[in-house]
Design a protein around this motif. Structure first.
Motif, PDB file in Angstrom:
ATOM      1  N   TRP A  32      16.791  47.418   5.783  1.00 28.32           N
ATOM      2  CA  TRP A  32      17.997  47.796   6.535  1.00 28.32           C
ATOM      3  C   TRP A  32      19.267  47.197   5.919  1.00 28.32           C
ATOM      4  O   TRP A  32      20.340  47.362   6.427  1.00 28.32           O
ATOM      5  CB  TRP A  32      17.907  47.333   7.996  1.00 28.32           C
ATOM      6  CG  TRP A  32      16.913  48.116   8.795  1.00 28.32           C
ATOM      7  CD1 TRP A  32      15.835  48.795   8.317  1.00 28.32           C
ATOM      8  CD2 TRP A  32      16.922  48.323  10.204  1.00 28.32           C
ATOM      9  NE1 TRP A  32      15.156  49.410   9.329  1.00 28.32           N
ATOM     10  CE2 TRP A  32      15.799  49.128  10.506  1.00 28.32           C
ATOM     11  CE3 TRP A  32      17.752  47.891  11.228  1.00 28.32           C
ATOM     12  CZ2 TRP A  32      15.493  49.522  11.800  1.00 28.32           C
ATOM     13  CZ3 TRP A  32      17.448  48.281  12.517  1.00 28.32           C
ATOM     14  CH2 TRP A  32      16.325  49.089  12.809  1.00 28.32           C
TER      15      TRP A  32
ATOM     16  N   VAL B  58      22.370  24.199  21.095  1.00 31.13           N
ATOM     17  CA  VAL B  58      22.132  25.603  20.739  1.00 31.13           C
ATOM     18  C   VAL B  58      23.470  26.336  20.620  1.00 31.13           C
ATOM     19  O   VAL B  58      23.698  27.112  19.696  1.00 31.13           O
ATOM     20  CB  VAL B  58      21.232  26.283  21.790  1.00 31.13           C
ATOM     21  CG1 VAL B  58      21.156  27.778  21.536  1.00 31.13           C
ATOM     22  CG2 VAL B  58      19.839  25.667  21.762  1.00 31.13           C
TER      23      VAL B  58
ATOM     24  N   ILE C 287      24.385  32.959  25.962  1.00 28.24           N
ATOM     25  CA  ILE C 287      23.299  32.483  26.814  1.00 28.24           C
ATOM     26  C   ILE C 287      23.471  31.024  27.205  1.00 28.24           C
ATOM     27  O   ILE C 287      23.481  30.704  28.391  1.00 28.24           O
ATOM     28  CB  ILE C 287      21.943  32.783  26.145  1.00 28.24           C
ATOM     29  CG1 ILE C 287      21.815  34.297  26.017  1.00 28.24           C
ATOM     30  CG2 ILE C 287      20.812  32.215  26.964  1.00 28.24           C
ATOM     31  CD1 ILE C 287      20.854  34.748  24.968  1.00 28.24           C
TER      32      ILE C 287
ATOM     33  N   VAL D 139      25.183  41.887  11.069  1.00 27.37           N
ATOM     34  CA  VAL D 139      24.142  41.786  12.085  1.00 27.37           C
ATOM     35  C   VAL D 139      23.937  40.317  12.467  1.00 27.37           C
ATOM     36  O   VAL D 139      23.824  39.967  13.645  1.00 27.37           O
ATOM     37  CB  VAL D 139      22.840  42.428  11.602  1.00 27.37           C
ATOM     38  CG1 VAL D 139      21.727  42.178  12.597  1.00 27.37           C
ATOM     39  CG2 VAL D 139      23.051  43.912  11.381  1.00 27.37           C
TER      40      VAL D 139
ATOM     41  N   TRP E 244      16.675  39.326   4.524  1.00 28.14           N
ATOM     42  CA  TRP E 244      16.049  39.104   5.827  1.00 28.14           C
ATOM     43  C   TRP E 244      15.301  40.384   6.219  1.00 28.14           C
ATOM     44  O   TRP E 244      14.081  40.379   6.365  1.00 28.14           O
ATOM     45  CB  TRP E 244      17.122  38.749   6.861  1.00 28.14           C
ATOM     46  CG  TRP E 244      16.591  38.491   8.233  1.00 28.14           C
ATOM     47  CD1 TRP E 244      15.313  38.206   8.574  1.00 28.14           C
ATOM     48  CD2 TRP E 244      17.328  38.516   9.448  1.00 28.14           C
ATOM     49  NE1 TRP E 244      15.201  38.030   9.921  1.00 28.14           N
ATOM     50  CE2 TRP E 244      16.432  38.210  10.489  1.00 28.14           C
ATOM     51  CE3 TRP E 244      18.682  38.744   9.757  1.00 28.14           C
ATOM     52  CZ2 TRP E 244      16.832  38.151  11.824  1.00 28.14           C
ATOM     53  CZ3 TRP E 244      19.063  38.679  11.075  1.00 28.14           C
ATOM     54  CH2 TRP E 244      18.139  38.373  12.111  1.00 28.14           C
ATOM     55  N   ILE E 245      16.013  41.463   6.352  1.00 28.97           N
ATOM     56  CA  ILE E 245      15.373  42.746   6.625  1.00 28.97           C
ATOM     57  C   ILE E 245      15.881  43.702   5.560  1.00 28.97           C
ATOM     58  O   ILE E 245      16.800  44.491   5.787  1.00 28.97           O
ATOM     59  CB  ILE E 245      15.726  43.249   8.035  1.00 28.97           C
ATOM     60  CG1 ILE E 245      15.544  42.120   9.054  1.00 28.97           C
ATOM     61  CG2 ILE E 245      14.882  44.468   8.400  1.00 28.97           C
ATOM     62  CD1 ILE E 245      16.035  42.432  10.437  1.00 28.97           C
TER      63      ILE E 245
ATOM     64  N   LEU F  67      24.419  35.243  20.955  1.00 27.77           N
ATOM     65  CA  LEU F  67      23.634  34.055  21.271  1.00 27.77           C
ATOM     66  C   LEU F  67      24.483  32.996  21.982  1.00 27.77           C
ATOM     67  O   LEU F  67      23.969  32.254  22.817  1.00 27.77           O
ATOM     68  CB  LEU F  67      23.031  33.492  19.982  1.00 27.77           C
ATOM     69  CG  LEU F  67      22.079  32.310  20.130  1.00 27.77           C
ATOM     70  CD1 LEU F  67      20.911  32.659  21.026  1.00 27.77           C
ATOM     71  CD2 LEU F  67      21.572  31.883  18.761  1.00 27.77           C
TER      72      LEU F  67
ATOM     73  N   LEU G 103      15.155  21.446  19.379  1.00 22.80           N
ATOM     74  CA  LEU G 103      13.706  21.594  19.466  1.00 22.80           C
ATOM     75  C   LEU G 103      13.039  20.241  19.643  1.00 22.80           C
ATOM     76  O   LEU G 103      12.141  20.069  20.470  1.00 22.80           O
ATOM     77  CB  LEU G 103      13.172  22.284  18.203  1.00 22.80           C
ATOM     78  CG  LEU G 103      13.516  23.775  18.090  1.00 22.80           C
ATOM     79  CD1 LEU G 103      13.048  24.332  16.748  1.00 22.80           C
ATOM     80  CD2 LEU G 103      12.876  24.550  19.240  1.00 22.80           C
TER      81      LEU G 103
ATOM     82  N   TYR H 267      26.640  39.304  14.660  1.00 23.34           N
ATOM     83  CA  TYR H 267      26.480  39.817  16.009  1.00 23.34           C
ATOM     84  C   TYR H 267      25.446  39.014  16.786  1.00 23.34           C
ATOM     85  O   TYR H 267      25.637  38.707  17.963  1.00 23.34           O
ATOM     86  CB  TYR H 267      26.104  41.290  15.990  1.00 23.34           C
ATOM     87  CG  TYR H 267      26.095  41.879  17.380  1.00 23.34           C
ATOM     88  CD1 TYR H 267      27.279  42.226  18.003  1.00 23.34           C
ATOM     89  CD2 TYR H 267      24.901  42.072  18.077  1.00 23.34           C
ATOM     90  CE1 TYR H 267      27.293  42.735  19.282  1.00 23.34           C
ATOM     91  CE2 TYR H 267      24.902  42.586  19.367  1.00 23.34           C
ATOM     92  CZ  TYR H 267      26.097  42.915  19.961  1.00 23.34           C
ATOM     93  OH  TYR H 267      26.108  43.410  21.232  1.00 23.34           O
ATOM     94  N   ILE H 268      24.362  38.681  16.132  1.00 23.24           N
ATOM     95  CA  ILE H 268      23.320  37.913  16.819  1.00 23.24           C
ATOM     96  C   ILE H 268      23.871  36.573  17.297  1.00 23.24           C
ATOM     97  O   ILE H 268      23.701  36.186  18.441  1.00 23.24           O
ATOM     98  CB  ILE H 268      22.116  37.698  15.887  1.00 23.24           C
ATOM     99  CG1 ILE H 268      21.408  39.029  15.665  1.00 23.24           C
ATOM    100  CG2 ILE H 268      21.146  36.680  16.478  1.00 23.24           C
ATOM    101  CD1 ILE H 268      20.317  38.979  14.623  1.00 23.24           C
TER     102      ILE H 268
ATOM    103  N   ILE I  43      19.914  44.116   5.896  1.00 27.04           N
ATOM    104  CA  ILE I  43      20.359  42.945   6.647  1.00 27.04           C
ATOM    105  C   ILE I  43      19.905  41.700   5.908  1.00 27.04           C
ATOM    106  O   ILE I  43      18.764  41.613   5.479  1.00 27.04           O
ATOM    107  CB  ILE I  43      19.779  42.960   8.070  1.00 27.04           C
ATOM    108  CG1 ILE I  43      20.225  44.230   8.798  1.00 27.04           C
ATOM    109  CG2 ILE I  43      20.181  41.719   8.839  1.00 27.04           C
ATOM    110  CD1 ILE I  43      19.550  44.449  10.130  1.00 27.04           C
TER     111      ILE I  43
ATOM    112  N   LEU J  66      28.671  45.156  23.723  1.00 23.00           N
ATOM    113  CA  LEU J  66      27.721  46.255  23.549  1.00 23.00           C
ATOM    114  C   LEU J  66      28.355  47.404  22.775  1.00 23.00           C
ATOM    115  O   LEU J  66      27.740  47.991  21.881  1.00 23.00           O
ATOM    116  CB  LEU J  66      27.226  46.753  24.911  1.00 23.00           C
ATOM    117  CG  LEU J  66      26.195  45.848  25.565  1.00 23.00           C
ATOM    118  CD1 LEU J  66      25.835  46.366  26.943  1.00 23.00           C
ATOM    119  CD2 LEU J  66      24.955  45.724  24.688  1.00 23.00           C
TER     120      LEU J  66
END
Lengths: 517, 638
Positions: free
Chosen positions: A70, A117, A143, A132, A66-67, A140, A16, A135-136, A72, A173
């Protein structure tokens, strides 16, 4: 200081900050990126020193909701399986940025950002203890690698980048569906949501579902590894990728596949894993032999090394599915070894490419005369890759093979021919490029390897020798985690064992959590 | 010293490091001093350790010196540990002292080479690896040295790396050895799986235990022998050794005659307990040894490169050693290893001296009449030739004889043993013949080279002749360490006796006195026949006899010259099919896989279209997509 988060986020923060650098300040950009990755590496040494031997479960855990609705969470931890892979990542990133100092002329800022990154994402994959989150990070990584190949790659970069992307995305997927399914099953069984990797170890699924899920996850990881016959994206990706991309691709991202097998597939689907182990052993043995044979007839050095990766990673998968202590420890060690030796080989091929702009074996010959120091480095990396005792590759291969021999003697015997084949293709490469008379005038005056390239190689070589001479430094730390993993996979009332170590926040892990502070 | 055995291999290793890092910039004197010191220190420390051992142990027990645990994982693991026992002491003395002599010689021989420092660095490294090989206390640690010497062999064969042939020969040696190493590895896997250890003593102990399947022992022995056949150049893996002559001649003497290539014999002797438990494996070893001994000896008869003759001779002599250890005469096999190290090192170094004198010429058809010109070389060469041909009381006589007598009277397979004896004796006949052919063609008759060569003829410097004289002396009297029982005291057999423990139910070899006498007489006669035949054919007439033979039976002559076309056969039956097959895998199979993937891709075309959007080549777009993706994903999950 939460060491894991620091190591994980430092590269992102640096990326950043780099965003604000003026585009023209290439030197400052590279310097800053390298410094950031170097500091990340130095900080990650704190993970090793904070890591306690003899502990099987996650250590240095960090947990934040975090969530929550769910289940997560942002949860990180490191155990014997992931520790050295994290270290490999933090080591290779500065190596890449240092070695490509003079190699990147196009968009240096974006290049450095991409690698930072990517580093964070890979570290995240190995540190995540929430499915999760895993997986992210797993996705990631795609990319920046896609960009690295597609932007800084060779002539066919777009084709290679898309092939890389489609192959890997297709697999993952299906895995995403699997993750969601498992999460629902857990919710269904316990009434509370959770995606903590360790929680889900105990989740009961029907044998049929287990088989389907096993293949959904395995496909994702098998493509990543890549396991024969899903390997065809790899040579193209490597050939087109810039040197740095190849180092990271072979050095670390492939290991996310083997890591996935160990972290998720085996403990989540033990029955299916045992049932289909013969299939995976067969595929890995085919991959070992196939990769080696095809490597031998490559006219392009980089493709040769790429196919050799197929062969080497075959050893890792063989060790995983042979499912015993030695074979799995050997497999983890071999993941690191491959990162070092193949990383070094890609780096070295890049050095030559940088100077002569060709990777064809036929364009060389007699380079040992022109670049003696470079030749020495190459021969050492080659010897590490062929598994010469005293260097790292031997210990990993030996553990994998001697361990696997006890579960699958025939397959292992065939796999052991890989030891012969590795000598064939690598010695051929060395003979063709370095020895013999100089036939082309261009090869008479190639500048010798530069200081930054030497500086990038030296740590790799030190580690090759270290692992070869005293592998216990590395094995001791991974051993309890592997033992526990095997207990889960092989025990009749599995689940209970892992439950004892389940959620980082759960009662049983206070001691380790205390250690994290 | 006994508890610091690691110092022995470390000494030359330090020499390697110093010369490797600084040798290029340092002067030749410095390089020589470092290399000599490294190898001399190993020899001196080794001798010291041997004396200490002899003082402390009187029954041949093993002295174990564990340094640290190398690795352990599950039930797989090994220590970095050295051991000293009668067998390793014999090896230690031969390797370090012959090694030191060859270091001395090399300084003269290599004096004008560009890569002087590199040569000595490799040579020191070789010595270090060889010492690990013979001092390691387990198969696994031995394997470290085993591969290490293979590496040095590769580097030294390819020393003149700018010559295509040398580079290819180095590669060939490494790869063929790897085939053997594959066998060695599988043997170790079997040991771990069924005996739970790779430590020499433990493996022997457990193999003797009850409940061990005979088939397992045979399998371990045969896989180990595959390794031995690679390293020690036996059928079918001998093909690398003749090519290895592309390396500098002192390397051929040290690595490819005296030390490394005998590692396979050492390994079988070291594993004698397992072999004696498996007569099948022993029969294989002895038969392969006998066939190799004869086969290589016949090739040696029609080679014209001085080093090639010696190379095939080495293959053949190694075959004799395997006959020895194969028929159960382990100390005889090791005895021949020792005497061979003396006379073959002497011959190779002598050949080097001849080549040196001949300004690089290696073809014996272009030599002749060197006897007066280079007398020291000629005399020492003659002594070594007599030794290898097997005339009493020179070194080779006693050792070869003990092997042949043992083959004749082996209790493990008496019928086969007699056949092996016959094969061995015929091989001995050929040996005497090709060696004296070599001797006469080189040193007698008229000089057949160019005028320029003749003008340059000179005896080698003292650094080269002194090692020759020492080795010639050892070739002459070295056999006295193992004279037959009918004459008295076989010191070597008694020294090695403790490493061959008695096994219940296994008869040990015993040579009856009349067999001993008969074999000695036959052997001497055979050697004499070989000598006289060679003398008649080659002493005065030079190469005329070879030309006559070629006219009489051109087919056979050409077959022998081309070494029975074995390299060509391997090329057509193994290498080419493998290469064609590999190309097929790459060009066809990989494409088919890609085709299937593309077909699958066709069904998800829509996805591909979406991807095309990414291909703008604009980095800002990529970055934008990337951030949007992450944000969207997080938002969706929330």
């Amino acid at each position: 200081m939460p060491i894991l988060s620091t190591v994980l986020w430092l590269p992102i923060v640096a990326a950043l900050v780099l965003g604000f650098f003026p585009r023209q300040a290439a030197g400052a950009i590279k310097g800053f990126g390298f410094a950031a990755s170097l500091i990340t590496f130095l900080l990650s040494l704190g993970i090793v020193s904070g890591f306690k031997e003899g502990v099987a479960g996650y250590q240095l855990v960090e947990l934040a909701p975090w969530i929550p609705q769910w289940g997560i969470s942002y949860s990180l931890g490191v155990d014997g399986i992931s520790l050295w892979l994290v270290m490999l990542t933090t080591l290779l990133t500065p190596v890449v940025l240092l070695s490509s100092w003079n190699a990147i002329h196009k968009y240096p800022k974006e290049y450095v950002i991409s690698f930072l990154v990517m580093e964070a994402a890979m570290i995240g994959v190995f540190l995540a203890t929430d499915l999760v989150l895993f997986y992210i990070f797993f996705e990631l990584t795609l990319i920046p690698m896609y960009l690295v190949i597609g932007v800084w790659g060779g002539k066919n970069r777009i084709y290679a980048a898309i092939k890389f992307f489609i192959f890997t995305v297709t697999g993952s997927l299906l895995m995403l569906l699997g993750i969601i399914y498992i999460g629902f099953q857990y919710m269904h069984a316990t009434g509370r949501p959770s995606f903590a990797i360790a929680d889900l170890y105990g989740v009961g699924v029907t044998p049929y579902a287990q088989t389907l899920l096993f293949f959904a996850f395995s496909l994702a990881f098998a493509i990543k590894v890549p396991l024969f016959p899903l390997h065809t994206w790899l040579p193209d990706a490597h050939v087109e990728a810039p040197t740095g991309g190849s180092i990271i691709l072979a050095g670390v991202t492939l290991k996310m596949g083997t890591y996935g097998f160990l972290r998720l597939v085996l403990p989540y689907f033990p029955d299916a894993s045992i049932e289909y182990a013969p299939l995976f052993i067969a595929l890995s043995v085919i991959g070992i032999v196939y990769g080696a044979l095809v490597a031998w007839v490559q006219p392009d050095m980089k493709k040769l090394v790429a196919y050799s990766s197929v062969s080497h990673l075959g050893f890792c998968v063989l060790g995983i599915f042979a499912m015993n202590q030695a074979s799995i420890e050997g497999s983890i060690l071999q993941m690191v070894n491959h990162g070092l030796s193949t990383g070094a080989l890609f780096l070295l091929v890049g050095v030559l490419y940088e100077r002569r702009h060709t990777r064809m074996l036929a364009d060389y010959g007699g380079i040992a005369h022109t670049m003696p120091l470079y030749t020495t480095f190459f021969v050492i990396a080659m010897l590490s890759s062929v598994g010469l005792p005293g260097l790292n590759g031997f210990v990993g291969e030996f553990l994998i093979l001697s361990g696997s021999f006890q579960t699958a003697p025939i397959a292992t015997t065939i796999a052991s021919t890989g030891v012969i084949l590795a000598a064939i293709y690598l010695l051929w490469l060395v003979q063709r490029v370095f020895f013999g008379p100089i036939t082309l005038e261009e090869n008479r005056k190639i500048p010798e390897i530069a200081w930054n390239e030497v500086a990038a190689l030296v740590p790799l070589i030190i580690l090759m020798v270290w692992i070869g001479v005293h592998p216990n430094t590395f094995l001791r730390k991974m051993s309890p985690s592997v033992k526990q993993l095997l207990a889960v996979v092989k025990s009749e009332d599995r689940g209970k064992v892992m439950f004892a170590n389940a959620r980082p926040g759960a009662n049983s892990t206070h001691a380790e959590k205390g250690g994290a502070r | 010293m006994l508890n610091n055995l690691w110092l022995i291999p470390i000494a030359p290793f330090v020499g390697f490091l110093i010369n490797g890092f600084f040798g290029k910039r340092a002067g030749k004197t410095f390089v020589t001093a470092v290399a000599w010191l490294g190898s001399f220190a190993a020899a001196a420390l080794g001798t010291l350790a041997a004396f200490e051992y002899a003082g402390q142990y009187h029954h041949g027990e093993r002295h174990l010196n564990v340094i640290y645990n190398w690795f352990s994982s599950g039930n797989i693991g090994a220590d970095i540990a050295f051991q000293l026992d009668p067998l390793s002491i014999v090896m230690l003395m031969v390797v370090t002292w012959v090694g030191f002599l060859i270091h001395v010689y090399s300084a003269g021989y290599m004096a004008h080479e560009e890569g002087y420092w590199r040569y000595f660095a490799y040579l020191n490294l070789f010595l270090a690896a060889m010492l690990i090989l013979i001092l390691g206390s387990s198969y696994l640690f031995m394997f470290v040295g085993w591969e290490g010497v293979g590496l040095c062999s590769y580097l030294l064969i390819g020393f003149y790396y700018d010559r295509d042939f040398a580079a290819a020969a180095g590669k060939k040696a490494f790869i063929v050895n790897r085939i053997g190493d594959f066998g060695f590895l599988i043997a170790m896997f079997l040991m771990f799986a069924y005996l739970g250890s790779v430590d020499f003593a433990q493996v022997s102990q457990r193999a003797m235990g009850s409940g061990i399947d005979g088939g397992l022992i045979t399998a371990i022995c045969l896989f180990l022998f595959l390794g031995a056949a690679g390293k020690s150049a036996q059928i079918p893996l001998y093909v690398w050794l003749p090519d290895a002559m592309a390396g500098p001649t002192p390397v051929s003497a040290l690595i490819h005659a005296a030390t490394m290539v005998t590692a396979g014999v050492y390994m079988v002797a070291r594993t004698n307990v397992l072999y004696r438990l498996s007569p099948t494996a022993m029969a294989v070893v002895a038969t392969v040894g006998a066939l190799t001994a004869l086969f290589a000896a016949t090739i040696g008869v029609r080679q014209n490169d001085i080093k090639k003759v010696l190379a095939y001779s080495t293959v053949s002599q190694l075959g004799f050693m395997f006959i020895g250890v194969g028929v159960g005469a382990f100390s005889a096999g090791v005895f021949h290893l020792v005497t061979h190290a003396f006379f073959k090192a002497c011959l190779f170094l002598g050949a080097g001296s001849v080549i040196h004198a001949m300004s690089g010429e290696q073809d014996i058809r272009k030599m002749g009449g060197l006897w007066k010109k280079i007398p020291i070389t000629a005399w020492t060469f003659l002594i070594a030739t007599i030794a290898i041909a097997g005339f009493p009381p020179f070194a080779g006589f006693f050792s070869k004889d003990e092997i042949l007598a043992s083959a004749f009277s082996t209790p493990y397979f008496p019928g086969l043993g007699k056949l092996i004896y016959v094969l061995g004796t015929i091989a001995a006949l050929f040996t005497a013949f090709y060696m004296f052919r070599l001797f006469y063609l080189t040193f007698f008759g008229k000089f057949r080279g160019t005028h320029e060569q003749e003008h340059h003829l000179h005896e080698s410097p003292a650094t080269m002749t002194i090692p020759l004289i020492v080795l010639a002396a050892l070739s002459a009297i070295g056999g006295l360490i193992g004279i037959p029982h009918v004459f008295g005291h076989n010191w070597l057999a008694e020294w090695l006796h403790p490493i061959i423990p008695p096994l219940p139910g296994v008869h040990d070899l015993h040579i009856p006195a009349n067999v001993e006498w008969a074999v000695m007489i036959v052997s001497t006669l055979v050697a004499a026949i070989g000598l006289f035949a060679a003398m008649r054919l080659y002493r005065d007439r030079g190469v005329a006899a070879d030309e006559a033979f070629e006219r009489r039976s051109p087919g056979l002559a050409r077959t022998l010259e081309n070494k029975y076309y074995v390299d060509e056969i391997y090329g057509r039956t193994v290498v080419t099919p493998l290469e064609v097959g590999s190309r097929f895998l790459w060009k066809v199979v990989d494409s088919v896989i890609d085709g299937i993937a593309a077909m699958l891709g066709f069904f998800v075309r829509g996805f591909g279209d979406l991807l095309r959007f990414f291909q703008t080549g604009n980095v800002r777009n990529y970055a934008l997509m990337f951030f949007i993706g992450v944000v969207v994903f997080m938002w969706v999950l929330r």
